[in-house]
Design an enzyme around this catalytic site. Structure first.
Site, PDB file in Angstrom:
ATOM      1  N   LEU A 279       0.823  -1.213   0.000  1.00 23.37           N
ATOM      2  CA  LEU A 279       0.000   0.000   0.000  1.00 23.37           C
ATOM      3  C   LEU A 279       0.849   1.251   0.000  1.00 23.37           C
ATOM      4  O   LEU A 279       0.453   2.297  -0.486  1.00 23.37           O
ATOM      5  CB  LEU A 279      -0.904   0.031   1.244  1.00 23.37           C
ATOM      6  CG  LEU A 279      -2.058  -0.955   1.290  1.00 23.37           C
ATOM      7  CD1 LEU A 279      -2.744  -0.896   2.633  1.00 23.37           C
ATOM      8  CD2 LEU A 279      -3.045  -0.673   0.172  1.00 23.37           C
ATOM      9  N   GLY A 280       2.008   1.142   0.559  1.00 23.41           N
ATOM     10  CA  GLY A 280       2.854   2.323   0.623  1.00 23.41           C
ATOM     11  C   GLY A 280       4.061   2.095   1.495  1.00 23.41           C
ATOM     12  O   GLY A 280       4.194   1.058   2.146  1.00 23.41           O
TER      13      GLY A 280
ATOM     14  N   GLY B 179       8.411   6.362   6.543  1.00 19.89           N
ATOM     15  CA  GLY B 179       9.647   6.385   7.306  1.00 19.89           C
ATOM     16  C   GLY B 179       9.784   5.209   8.255  1.00 19.89           C
ATOM     17  O   GLY B 179      10.882   4.743   8.547  1.00 19.89           O
TER      18      GLY B 179
ATOM     19  N   LYS C  97       1.602  -3.060   8.948  1.00 19.52           N
ATOM     20  CA  LYS C  97       2.769  -2.184   8.885  1.00 19.52           C
ATOM     21  C   LYS C  97       3.978  -2.994   9.318  1.00 19.52           C
ATOM     22  O   LYS C  97       4.082  -3.423  10.465  1.00 19.52           O
ATOM     23  CB  LYS C  97       2.571  -0.976   9.792  1.00 19.52           C
ATOM     24  CG  LYS C  97       3.777  -0.089   9.848  1.00 19.52           C
ATOM     25  CD  LYS C  97       3.395   1.347  10.077  1.00 19.52           C
ATOM     26  CE  LYS C  97       4.042   2.225   9.016  1.00 19.52           C
ATOM     27  NZ  LYS C  97       3.456   3.506   8.856  1.00 19.52           N
TER      28      LYS C  97
ATOM     29  N   ASP D 155       4.639  13.119  13.597  1.00 17.65           N
ATOM     30  CA  ASP D 155       4.762  12.954  12.152  1.00 17.65           C
ATOM     31  C   ASP D 155       3.411  13.109  11.472  1.00 17.65           C
ATOM     32  O   ASP D 155       3.040  12.312  10.625  1.00 17.65           O
ATOM     33  CB  ASP D 155       5.394  11.592  11.834  1.00 17.65           C
ATOM     34  CG  ASP D 155       5.975  11.551  10.428  1.00 17.65           C
ATOM     35  OD1 ASP D 155       6.183  12.633   9.838  1.00 17.65           O
ATOM     36  OD2 ASP D 155       6.197  10.443   9.909  1.00 17.65           O
TER      37      ASP D 155
END
Ligand SMILES: *[C@@H]1O[C@H](CO)[C@@H](O)[C@H](O)[C@H]1NC(C)=O
Ligand SMILES: *[C@@H]1O[C@H](CO)[C@@H](O)[C@H](O)[C@H]1NC(C)=O
Ligand SMILES: *[C@@H]1O[C@H](CO)[C@@H](O)[C@H](O)[C@H]1NC(C)=O
Length: 849
Positions: A538-539, A542, A559, A656
């Site tokens: 998906l992406g 950092g 993740k 962030d």
């Protein structure tokens, strides 16, 4: 558009190359030898091309001066002036090396207007070094005879020493220009005071204006933001021969200079070497508020810039004259309610925390004493009024004690030192009585949270132990677990459960509330994500890569954390338990975690509409976001952050926040993701973030980007940027690599000032909007991105201002990084105005509650 930029760039690059070529073959030289000279119009250029020496005229002046400036800077930035008090009135000046070895400046009538004034040199040569230092040295011995670094004007460059050479008696101070157009010696100096325990001062003539406080091992006592710093090294050297302050750059991708303005303000500027605009960013300044004025609150008065009454007396003291707090001649301030006696039992010490230590010019110092010895020394001297550690490093070392009134005290929200104030036993007892109630309550809460901590810390061990036992008993018959177990052989990893249901079996044995979060095994996640296939990606951010997956029919986002989190498994586990407790409709829900040796993963709910940036910055998709949706998104994000900051049991600073970390569900409800990541990335987070920063600079508050200082207010800044992006549909670009003229913040600010705020609005939602709401959002956003953290509202005020039409919203001031680069000469009244606005802001908010 970008093509035009590109070719322009190429044009400039080739121009520079050409210039560089020209200068190196024709004029560029960095040396003057005997009988050679530099006439007006010609220059010396240091070997690396960083600095240039020649004749210049300041802005509105026709006088000619010999000076040194940055060669590559489009706006001439003078760092040193030779003949500052003796200008040449025409272009006849000649700088030459005379026979006796002096570098001299002659005017039309061949009169010497300036000279290096050294006695005699045999075989001298003058060289402009790439550090900006102009050196006269003996060509045979290479011994330096004179250097401009020993005679600073108003600028301190890396490697320059501000202070004393005790052997030669040389004193180096910065001296201000008279004004912007006149480099002649002004009235302000900045230097090191040797008396007592050395400190740096800004003096106006002989009057002390600002005091840095002593060097406490990490920083000047009055400049807590000096440490930690990721760009600069600061040092304070104190030996038998030398006593000086100096700085250097940690890596050579930046240039930095410290300058004293003609009104005595210190300003540090910074520019990245690959910044194409080559314009300076103001990185730091001093004074910051009225508490930085020397003895702002008189003797024993404590200045607190964030309090509504800025000057306060410590407990046991009362104002000498409540009407005259600000009398700087020392007649204001505080006096003791009771004088302390000198017998044991007559007096005690009150510990004041987070203080700027008082003026040390008359303090007693012994760097080898411990705090206990320091107290003993103070007790032995009846006139001792207070003591403190001289260094804060190694948990505090050395001894400072005062035998006079304490002058120039202030308190910081963080980064100050402990100060032990001597007072009569009766006053101390009273103050302890009155505080007993509140501190008792505090202690209770502390006790409670210690309890919680212990439970959180200890329980996993118990579970670990239990699950180990269980495995030994052969209870774990799950196939997947076996797959995993063999993978994990020898890694000491037992604290893994194969799925939710097997965990439930244990729930009776420990506090369910603390361990609700399922832990998945690696194989389960690998299967769910089709072995982390590229198609499911998906992406990437950092902190790691995100994959889509399917687990028991439910869509999940996994993740996979990058490996450099530097965290042990147990710590990770603890953080995950903590994060799992954060539940709010505007936060992405954590479904579980997975640990497998180096692998650490977090499993989240999958959100249909992915991330905000994928819609917002896509010209086609952005039309699906009408104003009502955007406003709903803005308010949702605000509530999510407010929950992190205030309402959750654990205060979390996100650190962030950006459009790609805002996810949208099927109904376009925003959900903040990646919260708690900073915690997971533990001790290394600041480093990790600084490395990662480049991509997300647009969202960083000045104090975070520059000094690595986080606070809830850094999140508020990022939120402000986010709101401006949502309103405008434009991405805020970083500040280092773009000219600030073009940042979204500067643009928004300019439109706002001109009363054209609505022009900021994204074209694609025109017609769907409510002008009132849009303007309110912009105003709140501009408040959030103000340069000074203390002036930004808290998230609770933000939520209030966004939701309540009747709230008065203060007028924002120019944003951090967004304003024109160098508003150098801030008026004298600025400090006062600022504090008014702080108060105004707080008061408005309080009233509207
Ligand atoms: C050269 O400098 C001297 C001393 O400052 C001054 O008296 C003289 O007038 C100057 N000559 C010219 C031509 O400017
Ligand atoms: C500093 O303190 C140490 C330890 O108490 C003592 O031995 C030493 O003499 C002191 N030095 C001075 C200069 O007073
Ligand atoms: C206390 O300290 C001061 C300053 O160092 C000194 O002048 C004075 O003699 C000391 N008094 C005693 C009793 O040691």
């Amino acid at each position: 558009m970008s093509k035009i930029y590109g070719s322009l760039q190429l044009f400039f690059v080739s121009c520079f190359a050409l210039l560089g070529f020209c200068s190196s073959s024709f004029i560029a030289r960095d040396i003057i030898t005997l009988n050679q000279s530099v006439i007006d119009g010609k220059t010396l250029v240091s070997s690396g091309g960083t600095f240039e020496l020649g004749f210049f005229s300041p802005n509105n002046s026709n006088n000619r001066y010999v000076g040194i400036w940055y060669k590559r800077n489009p706006v001439q930035t003078i760092v040193w002036v030779a003949n500052r008090d003796d200008p040449i009135t025409d272009s006849s000046g000649v700088l030459k090396l005379s026979k006796d070895g002096n570098l001299v400046l002659l005017n039309r009538s061949e009169t010497m207007v300036w000279s290096t004034n050294i006695l005699k040199a045999e075989n001298p040569v003058v060289q402009l070094l790439d550090s900006g230092n102009l050196v006269v040295r003996d060509d045979d011995t290479n011994l330096s005879l004179w250097q401009s670094f020993d005679h600073p004007t108003n600028t301190l460059l890396p490697g320059m020493k501000l202070g004393w050479n005790l052997k030669t008696g040389l004193i180096r101070v910065l001296t201000s220009w008279k004004n912007h157009d006149d480099p002649s010696t002004g009235s302000f100096t900045f230097g090191v005071d040797r008396r007592g325990y050395p400190q740096a001062f800004v003096w106006n003539g002989k009057t002390k204006e600002y005091r840095s406080g002593p060097w406490n091992g990490l920083q000047f006592s009055a400049v807590p933001e000096m440490w930690p710093n990721f760009i600069l090294n600061f040092s304070f050297t104190s030996t038998a021969d030398e006593l000086y302050y100096s700085f250097s750059l940690k890596n050579d991708s930046f240039c930095s200079r410290l300058m004293m303005s003609s009104s005595g303000k210190l300003q540090r500027f910074l520019v990245a070497k690959d910044d194409k605009s080559k314009s300076w960013n103001r990185y730091w300044f001093f004074p910051k508020d009225q508490c930085d004025n020397y003895r702002a609150c008189g003797a024993y008065g404590i200045c607190n810039a964030s309090a509504s009454l800025v000057c306060q007396c410590p407990t046991g003291f009362k104002p000498r004259d409540p009407q005259n707090w600000f009398l700087r001649d020392g007649s204001g301030g505080c006096v003791r309610k009771t004088e302390f006696g000198c017998q044991n039992g007559d007096y005690g010490f009150l510990k004041l925390q987070d203080m700027k230590v008082p003026d040390t010019s008359q303090a007693f110092v012994n760097e080898s004493m411990s705090l206990q010895e320091c107290e003993a020394a103070c007790r032995r001297n009846c006139s001792c009024t207070a003591y403190a550690n001289s260094k804060v490093t190694e948990g505090g070392t050395g001894c400072l004690y005062w035998t006079s009134e304490l002058i120039d005290l202030r308190v910081y929200t963080e980064g100050g030192q402990d100060l032990y104030l001597r007072m009569a036993a009766t006053d101390l007892a009273k103050s302890q009585d009155s505080e007993a109630h509140s501190s008792e309550r505090k202690r209770l809460t502390v006790g409670l949270s210690v309890c919680v901590c212990v439970v959180v810390l200890v329980l996993p061990f118990i579970c670990c132990f239990l699950s180990k036992k269980r495995k030994k008993n052969g209870c774990s018959s799950n196939k997947k677990t076996e797959v995993r177990a063999s993978r994990l052989k020898g890694q000491g990893m037992q604290f893994v459960e194969s799925n939710v249901s097997s965990r439930r079996e244990y729930s009776g044995e420990y506090n369910k509330d603390d361990l609700e979060l399922p832990v998945f095994d690696f194989a389960t996640i690998a299967i769910a994500t089709d072995n982390f296939s590229e198609a499911n990606k998906l992406g990437k951010g950092g902190f790691g890569t995100v994959y889509k997956g399917k687990l028991k029919g439910q869509e999940i986002a996994v993740k996979r954390l990058s490996k450099n989190s530097g965290q042990g498994q147990q710590e990770f586990k603890n953080e995950v338990i903590l994060i799992a407790k954060l539940q709010h409709r505007n936060l992405v829900r954590l479904l579980g975690s997975c640990i497998d040796g180096e692998e650490k993963m977090l499993i989240y709910e999958y959100l249909q509409n992915r991330s905000l940036d994928s819609l917002l910055f896509d010209k086609e998709k952005s039309s699906s976001l009408d104003w009502a949706k955007r406003f709903q998104i803005i308010r949702g994000i605000a509530r999510g952050i407010l929950y992190l900051h205030q309402d959750s049991r654990f205060r979390i600073i996100h650190r962030d926040l950006k459009a790609s970390n805002i996810l949208l569900d099927g109904e376009m409800n925003p959900k903040v993701s990646d919260f708690g990541m900073a915690r997971i990335f533990g001790g290394d987070e600041t480093e990790a973030n600084t490395k990662r920063v480049v991509g997300t600079y647009g969202y960083m508050s000045p104090e975070y980007a520059m000094d690595g200082v986080f606070s809830v207010k850094s999140d508020v800044f990022s939120f402000g940027v986010l709101v401006l992006e949502i309103v405008s549909g434009e991405k805020n670009r970083g500040f280092y690599y773009d000219n600030s003229e073009f940042t979204l913040l500067a643009h928004a600010w300019r439109l706002w000032k001109e009363g054209k705020g609505l022009e900021l609005m994204d074209e694609s939602m025109k017609g769907s909007s409510s002008a009132d709401e849009v303007l309110r959002c912009i105003q709140v956003a501009l408040l959030c991105v103000q340069e000074r953290a203390e002036e930004r509202p808290t998230m609770s005020s933000v939520v209030l201002m966004l939701s309540c039409e009747t709230t008065t919203i203060p007028q924002p001031k120019f944003p951090g990084f967004g304003h024109e680069r160098i508003p150098l000469e801030t008026g004298e009244s600025s400090a006062k105005q600022e504090s008014c606005t702080i108060n105004q802001l707080t008061i408005t908010i309080v009233e509207s509650r």
